[in-house]
Design a protein around this motif. Structure first.
Motif, short mmCIF file in Angstrom:
data_model
loop_
_atom_site.label_atom_id
_atom_site.label_comp_id
_atom_site.label_asym_id
_atom_site.label_seq_id
_atom_site.Cartn_x
_atom_site.Cartn_y
_atom_site.Cartn_z
N ARG A 329 0.82 -1.20 0.00
CA ARG A 329 0.00 0.00 0.00
C ARG A 329 0.86 1.26 0.00
O ARG A 329 0.55 2.24 -0.67
N SER A 336 -3.10 -1.81 -5.35
CA SER A 336 -3.56 -1.08 -4.16
C SER A 336 -2.61 0.03 -3.75
O SER A 336 -2.91 0.80 -2.83
N GLU A 369 -6.78 2.78 6.28
CA GLU A 369 -7.31 1.44 6.00
C GLU A 369 -8.52 1.16 6.89
O GLU A 369 -9.57 0.69 6.42
N LYS A 370 -8.38 1.45 8.16
CA LYS A 370 -9.44 1.14 9.13
C LYS A 370 -10.69 1.97 8.88
O LYS A 370 -11.81 1.48 9.01
N THR A 371 -10.49 3.24 8.52
CA THR A 371 -11.63 4.16 8.34
C THR A 371 -12.11 4.24 6.89
O THR A 371 -13.05 4.99 6.59
N LYS A 372 -11.46 3.49 6.01
CA LYS A 372 -11.82 3.48 4.59
C LYS A 372 -11.85 4.92 4.02
O LYS A 372 -12.81 5.32 3.33
N SER A 373 -10.81 5.67 4.32
CA SER A 373 -10.79 7.09 3.93
C SER A 373 -9.64 7.42 2.98
O SER A 373 -9.14 8.54 2.99
N TYR A 374 -9.25 6.45 2.18
CA TYR A 374 -8.18 6.71 1.21
C TYR A 374 -8.57 7.81 0.22
O TYR A 374 -7.75 8.65 -0.13
N THR A 521 -8.58 2.19 -8.46
CA THR A 521 -9.64 2.31 -7.45
C THR A 521 -10.25 3.70 -7.40
O THR A 521 -11.46 3.86 -7.58
#
Length: 524
Positions: A329, A336, A369-374, A521
C-alpha cells in the motif's frame, strides 16, 4: 562528528542450531579438548563443520575491519587471547557459549570470507547486500595490507625459510603451534543457555533490540522480523514448520524486503528513486523492521513476551501477510499502492533518513485502511505533500517529545490534521500555523529555513551534495495525472484517460502516468 566504521558480517561462519531437548546433558569431559589448533577452523577440517551457535545467539556483526585485523594480528604474534567457552551436545556439536566473534574472525581469515565468500554465499543463498559486500572488501584489503592473508603465509612457507623475514617466520611458527584456549560448560542445555545470557550480559551487553529478538525467536513477530531482515535467507528460524509454510514465509519475506529496501541507495543521493528505508545502520534496520511488524500487527512492545510461541507457522504467515499488505500500500506496483514517494515522506532535504516519519506514515496508512478514507486523502494529496515537505521540521519536533516509536500516533494525528484542514478548504499558508496555535502537539513551531549543510570547508560534504541534487531534481519529478502527487519508479501505472469500458483505446494520446491506486480504485 566521527562516523562509526562499517561493521563486518561474520554471522554465516558459525551456523546456528537449536539446543535440542532441554534435559540433554553435555558430553563427558573426557572427550573435550583444551585447545583448538588454528587449522581446525578451516572449512575442510573435521572440527569446523561441527561448530555451532545457539539459535538464540545474536548476530555476529559487531566488529569492524580494524578490530578483526587487530585480533588476527594479536593471535599471529602470540599475544594472550581470552579462552573460548564451549558446550558439547550429545549429538556432537560444539556450541559456542562465548567467543563467537573471536572464532569467526579467525575463520574469516583462514577461509577468506568476511561476509562475501563461499561460506557466506551459501548461507545467504547468494543474496548479500551491497553494505555487507563493501564492508567485506574493506576488511579484506586492510588485513591483506597490514598482516597478509592466510594464503600469503602459505605461499611464503613454500619459498623456504631463508626467503622469510624474522617477524613473518615467527608468525608462521605460531600458526603451527598456537591455538585458541577452550573452557567447557557442563550440565544440560538449560544450564548452557543460562551461562550464555549471564556471560553476554556481563562482558558485552546485548542491546535492547537484540534481546527482544532473542526472546521472540519462537514467536510470530520475532520470526517474521528475522525473515524480512534477511529476505527469507540466512538462518531459518522457521525451519520447524512444514516445507509448504517455510516456502510461504520466504516468499512473503522476500517481497516485503524488496519493497522496503529496493532500489539500492548510494551516497551521496543522485537519484530521486530512493528506497523506503535509507542508509541507516544494521542495528537501526533491525529495530525498524521489528517495530514495523509490531505496529502493523497491533503489538505493543511491552506485551511482546505475552505472545504465545508459534509452533505451526500459521501466526508468522498471518503477520507477514499483514506486513505485505501495508508495504504494498505504501509503495509498490501492486494495484492497491498509493505510491508514497520516500523522498517526500521519509528523508530530509539533505538526504538523511527519518525513522519517526516512517512509523508515522505506517500509522497513517493503518488509519486510512481502518476508516476506509483513502479517497479523502487522494483528493488533497498534492497539497498535503507540498505542506509536509515545506514544514519538514515539524515531525522531528513531535518525535523529540517521546520515544520514536510511541510518537507515531502523534505524527499520524499531525498528518490527519493537515488532511482535515485541506478538506475544509483552509488556505494552505495558514494550515500549519493553525495547527500550532490549536496546541494539540505541544510546543512545536515553524522554524526559519537554515541550510544545515553550510560549512567553511572548500570541499562539499556528502550532505551538501545530496541537498544540491534534491533541490534541483525534486521539481522535475513526474506527478500523478489524477491526484497530482509525486510518482516513484516502483509505483507507476499506465492509465487510460478514457476508460476501456467507455471506448478508450490503447493509443499514446489516451495514456497517462498515475499511481496504481489512483488508476485502479480512486478513478473508478
Amino acid at each position: 562528528m566521527v562516523k562509526d566504521s562499517p561493521k563486518v558480517s561474520l554471522d554465516a561462519l558459525i551456523p546456528r542450531e537449536a539446543f535440542e531437548v532441554e534435559d540433554q546433558q553435555a558430553q563427558t569431559s573426557a572427550y573435550n579438548i583444551d585447545k583448538i589448533p588454528i587449522n581446525n577452523l578451516r572449512q575442510n577440517d573435521f572440527f569446523y563443520p561441527f561448530l555451532r551457535k545457539p539459535d538464540f545467539q545474536r548476530e555476529t556483526n559487531e566488529w569492524d575491519a580494524q578490530r578483526i585485523c587487530d585480533f588476527i594480528e594479536s593471535f599471529l604474534d602470540g599475544d594472550l587471547i581470552p579462552a573460548i567457552i564451549l558446550w558439547r551436545s550429545n549429538s556432537g556439536y560444539f556450541f559456542v557459549i562465548d567467543g563467537s566473534h573471536r572464532l569467526s574472525a579467525l575463520i574469516a581469515w583462514l577461509n577468506d570470507d568476511y561476509g562475501d565468500g563461499k561460506i557466506s554465499n551459501k548461507f545467504y543463498d547468494g543474496y548479500i547486500t551491497n553494505e555487507q559486500k563493501n564492508a567485506a572488501i574493506a576488511a579484506r584489503k586492510l588485513i591483506k595490507d597490514r598482516i597478509g592473508s592466510y594464503e600469503d603465509y602459505n605461499k611464503l612457507l613454500m619459498q623456504g625459510r631463508d626467503a622469510i623475514d624474522t617477524k613473518t617466520r615467527g608468525r608462521i611458527i605460531n600458526l603451527g603451534s598456537l591455538g585458541i584456549q577452550v573452557q567447557w560448560v557442563g550440565g544440560n542445555a538449560s544450564k548452557a543457555a543460562n551461562s550464555f545470557f549471564l556471560i553476554n550480559q556481563k562482558a558485552a551487553p546485548i542491546s535492547p533490540t537484540e534481546m527482544r529478538l532473542l526472546k521472540a525467536r519462537k514467536k510470530a513477530n520475532g520470526v517474521a522480523s528475522r525473515a524480512i531482515m534477511r529476505s527469507g535467507n540466512g538462518h531459518k528460524y522457521w525451519s520447524d514448520f512444514s516445507q509448504e509454510k517455510q516456502k510461504k514465509i520466504e516468499e512473503l519475506a522476500q517481497e516485503i524486503h524488496q519493497i522496503i529496501f529496493e532500489p539500492k541507495l548510494e551516497n551521496p543521493i543522485k537519484t530521486t528513486d530512493v528506497p523506503l528505508v535509507g542508509n541507516i545502520s544494521t542495528f537501526q534496520k533491525n529495530e525498524l523492521i521489528l517495530e514495523f511488524v509490531n505496529i502493523v500487527n497491533d503489538i505493543e512492545a511491552e506485551k511482546e513476551l505475552d505472545l504465545e510461541d508459534d509452533s505451526t507457522g500459521d501466526k508468522t504467515i498471518k503477520f507477514l501477510i499483514n506486513c505485505r499488505k501495508i508495504a504494498r500500500r505504501i509503495n509498490s506496483n501492486h494495484p492497491s499502492s498509493l505510491g508514497l514517494h520516500p523522498l517526500i515522506y521519509f528523508y530530509t532535504r539533505d538526504g538523511r533518513y527519518r525513522v519517526g516519519s516512517f512509523y508515522g506514515a505506517v500509522s497513517l496508512i493503518l488509519h486510512l485502511e481502518k476508516t476506509k478514507s483513502y479517497d479523502k486523502f487522494i483528493k488533497c494529496r498534492k497539497n498535503f505533500e507540498l505542506l509536509i515537505w515545506q514544514h519538514d521540521d515539524i515531525v522531528p519536533q513531535i518525535v523529540s517529545k517521546s520515544s520514536v516509536v510511541k510518537a507515531r500516533a502523534k505524527v499520524k494525528d499531525f498528518y490527519l490534521a493537515i488532511i482535515e484542514k485541506l478538506t475544509q478548504d483552509v488556505e494552505k499558508k495558514n494550515i500549519v500555523k493553525d495547527i500550532i496555535v490549536e496546541g494539540n502537539f505541544g510546543s512545536i513551531k515553524t522554524k526559519p529555513k537554515v541550510n544545515p549543510t553550510d560549512n567553511q570547508n572548500k570541499t562539499f560534504s556528502r550532505e551538501t551534495k545530496a541537498a544540491t541534487f534534491i533541490r534541483d531534481a525534486l521539481p522535475k519529478v513526474i506527478r500523478c495525472k489524477i491526484c497530482g502527487g509525486y510518482l516513484h519508479s516502483n509505483s507507476i501505472s499506465i492509465d487510460h484517460k478514457i476508460r476501456k469500458e467507455d471506448g478508450g483505446l490503447g493509443k499514446l494520446d489516451n495514456a497517462q502516468l498515475t499511481h496504481p491506486y489512483c488508476n485502479t480504485t480512486f478513478k473508478n
